[in-house]
Motif scaffolding. Sequence first.
Motif, PDB file in Angstrom:
ATOM      1  N   GLU A  64       9.911   6.351   7.506  1.00  0.00           N
ATOM      2  CA  GLU A  64       8.981   5.252   7.760  1.00  0.00           C
ATOM      3  C   GLU A  64       7.681   5.438   6.996  1.00  0.00           C
ATOM      4  OE1 GLU A  64      12.151   5.312  10.503  1.00  0.00           O
ATOM      5  OE2 GLU A  64      10.684   6.926  10.140  1.00  0.00           O
ATOM      6  N   GLN A  65       7.179   6.653   6.944  1.00  0.00           N
ATOM      7  CA  GLN A  65       5.957   6.922   6.187  1.00  0.00           C
ATOM      8  C   GLN A  65       6.172   6.654   4.702  1.00  0.00           C
ATOM      9  OE1 GLN A  65       4.950  10.954   7.253  1.00  0.00           O
ATOM     10  NE2 GLN A  65       3.814  10.342   9.074  1.00  0.00           N
ATOM     11  N   LEU A  66       7.327   7.006   4.190  1.00  0.00           N
ATOM     12  CA  LEU A  66       7.633   6.739   2.784  1.00  0.00           C
ATOM     13  C   LEU A  66       7.652   5.239   2.520  1.00  0.00           C
ATOM     14  CD1 LEU A  66       8.558   7.563  -0.063  1.00  0.00           C
ATOM     15  CD2 LEU A  66      10.908   7.483   0.799  1.00  0.00           C
ATOM     16  N   HIS A  67       8.313   4.490   3.379  1.00  0.00           N
ATOM     17  CA  HIS A  67       8.388   3.038   3.200  1.00  0.00           C
ATOM     18  C   HIS A  67       6.999   2.424   3.118  1.00  0.00           C
ATOM     19  CE1 HIS A  67      12.729   2.672   4.949  1.00  0.00           C
ATOM     20  NE2 HIS A  67      12.722   2.966   3.664  1.00  0.00           N
ATOM     21  N   GLN A  68       6.082   2.908   3.951  1.00  0.00           N
ATOM     22  CA  GLN A  68       4.721   2.377   3.934  1.00  0.00           C
ATOM     23  C   GLN A  68       4.048   2.632   2.586  1.00  0.00           C
ATOM     24  OE1 GLN A  68       2.698   0.584   6.404  1.00  0.00           O
ATOM     25  NE2 GLN A  68       1.749   0.353   4.401  1.00  0.00           N
ATOM     26  N   ASN A  69       4.206   3.827   2.067  1.00  0.00           N
ATOM     27  CA  ASN A  69       3.525   4.199   0.821  1.00  0.00           C
ATOM     28  C   ASN A  69       4.080   3.483  -0.400  1.00  0.00           C
ATOM     29  OD1 ASN A  69       2.924   7.710   1.710  1.00  0.00           O
ATOM     30  ND2 ASN A  69       1.852   5.852   2.279  1.00  0.00           N
ATOM     31  N   LEU A  70       5.324   3.014  -0.338  1.00  0.00           N
ATOM     32  CA  LEU A  70       5.935   2.364  -1.495  1.00  0.00           C
ATOM     33  C   LEU A  70       5.191   1.103  -1.922  1.00  0.00           C
ATOM     34  CD1 LEU A  70       9.753   2.727  -0.690  1.00  0.00           C
ATOM     35  CD2 LEU A  70       8.502   3.822  -2.557  1.00  0.00           C
ATOM     36  N   LYS A  71       4.379   0.554  -1.039  1.00  0.00           N
ATOM     37  CA  LYS A  71       3.642  -0.663  -1.362  1.00  0.00           C
ATOM     38  C   LYS A  71       2.430  -0.378  -2.243  1.00  0.00           C
ATOM     39  CE  LYS A  71       1.240  -4.544   0.830  1.00  0.00           C
ATOM     40  NZ  LYS A  71       0.778  -5.142   2.113  1.00  0.00           N
ATOM     41  N   ALA A  72       1.909   0.839  -2.178  1.00  0.00           N
ATOM     42  CA  ALA A  72       0.620   1.164  -2.798  1.00  0.00           C
ATOM     43  C   ALA A  72       0.547   0.870  -4.298  1.00  0.00           C
ATOM     44  CB  ALA A  72       0.267   2.626  -2.527  1.00  0.00           C
ATOM     45  N   PRO A  73       1.564   1.197  -5.108  1.00  0.00           N
ATOM     46  CA  PRO A  73       1.428   0.958  -6.554  1.00  0.00           C
ATOM     47  C   PRO A  73       1.227  -0.506  -6.926  1.00  0.00           C
ATOM     48  CG  PRO A  73       3.186   2.522  -6.133  1.00  0.00           C
ATOM     49  CD  PRO A  73       2.794   1.957  -4.797  1.00  0.00           C
ATOM     50  N   SER A  74       1.660  -1.423  -6.078  1.00  0.00           N
ATOM     51  CA  SER A  74       1.509  -2.846  -6.394  1.00  0.00           C
ATOM     52  C   SER A  74       0.263  -3.460  -5.760  1.00  0.00           C
ATOM     53  CB  SER A  74       2.748  -3.621  -5.913  1.00  0.00           C
ATOM     54  OG  SER A  74       2.905  -3.511  -4.510  1.00  0.00           O
ATOM     55  N   LEU A  75      -0.510  -2.665  -5.048  1.00  0.00           N
ATOM     56  CA  LEU A  75      -1.708  -3.167  -4.377  1.00  0.00           C
ATOM     57  C   LEU A  75      -2.879  -3.183  -5.361  1.00  0.00           C
ATOM     58  CD1 LEU A  75      -3.258  -4.099  -1.890  1.00  0.00           C
ATOM     59  CD2 LEU A  75      -3.473  -1.706  -1.186  1.00  0.00           C
ATOM     60  N   ILE A  76      -3.402  -4.343  -5.654  1.00  0.00           N
ATOM     61  CA  ILE A  76      -4.526  -4.502  -6.576  1.00  0.00           C
ATOM     62  C   ILE A  76      -5.812  -4.659  -5.761  1.00  0.00           C
ATOM     63  CG2 ILE A  76      -5.496  -5.844  -8.466  1.00  0.00           C
ATOM     64  CD1 ILE A  76      -2.862  -4.419  -9.108  1.00  0.00           C
ATOM     65  N   LEU A  77      -6.757  -3.790  -6.005  1.00  0.00           N
ATOM     66  CA  LEU A  77      -8.048  -3.839  -5.314  1.00  0.00           C
ATOM     67  C   LEU A  77      -9.058  -4.546  -6.211  1.00  0.00           C
ATOM     68  CD1 LEU A  77      -8.179  -0.182  -3.928  1.00  0.00           C
ATOM     69  CD2 LEU A  77      -7.317  -2.229  -2.781  1.00  0.00           C
ATOM     70  N   SER A  78      -9.789  -5.486  -5.654  1.00  0.00           N
ATOM     71  CA  SER A  78     -10.782  -6.228  -6.424  1.00  0.00           C
ATOM     72  C   SER A  78     -11.975  -5.343  -6.763  1.00  0.00           C
ATOM     73  CB  SER A  78     -11.264  -7.439  -5.623  1.00  0.00           C
ATOM     74  OG  SER A  78     -12.008  -7.012  -4.486  1.00  0.00           O
TER      75      SER A  78
END
Length: 328
Positions: free
Chosen positions: A290-304
Amino acid sequence: MDYTHLGRTGLKVSRLALGTMNFGELTDEKTSFSIMDEALDGGINFFDAADVYGGPQSLDMEKGFGKSEEIIGNWLAQGGRRDRIVLATKVYQPMETGPNDRRLSAYHIRRACEASLRRLKTDHIDLYQRHHVDRSTPWAEVRQAMEQLIREGKITYVGSSNFAAWDIATAQCTAASRNLLGLASEQSLYNLTQRTIELEVIPALRHFGVGLIPWSPIGMGLLGGVLRKIAEGRRATPQLQVQIDRLRPQLQAYEALCDQLGEAPSDVALAWLLHNLVVTAAISGPRTVEQLHQNLKAPSLILSRETMAKLDEIWPGPGGEAPVAYAW
């Protein structure tokens, strides 16, 4: 999953690296297998280990030294996986009680590499990293030992971890004098709460084209929504509680910002690192799938830019790069 070059090399790795420090100590083999399967399915091709992982990093052989590598080896032995991953491990820490069973003598490097290959059940390591600098061993000896392993086909690239900027410069200048690649990457402690390497290490890495692989990207859990988790009834270790008490106002502001963004705090912490062009990959060291699944989103997260500025306000760095950070 996004991929990028490992430093200035031609090798491409995923922006998230799977850290295996918990395998064998906090995560059993079955769960570790599931995590590695999910990581591979999620596009992670960069697996990071160390010979000492699998137990507390102190000299206690009964508590699992080498267990992490053994678990990875058992997973690889199922077949069809080795050529799909970039496998990294490390050498330096004491593995047995003898005087030469640690650090970076040519004697220990050779024996440690061969032991890692046996545990990993493979014939080569893609990235062999010096876990710490060893100033008691001549650079020429360390370099010669690594070159020999490359010639023998046992390792492909050489990396470092916990090196100072001048160590990196020394390594690269020495390599350049022999027309060699030198270091491909450096693993350093780097996260929103720990930004010291912005002074000299990051500028050195950028100058020499060495990729940065930050370890402890969520600050040992501080940046993973720790206040919310405590409010939900989870308990912090005494060591973590000291840090929480010290940083509580910043943690409150940080978690409030993440709530405003609608993003998990751990994802924001990872995404902040990946916005730095020197960073090759951030290490995700999950204990559960579950922790891995959460982190998989990070590379596509663009911070303004606005969000990046707010993060700088909450977690100020050292003021820029040396010497401008502290001198006119």
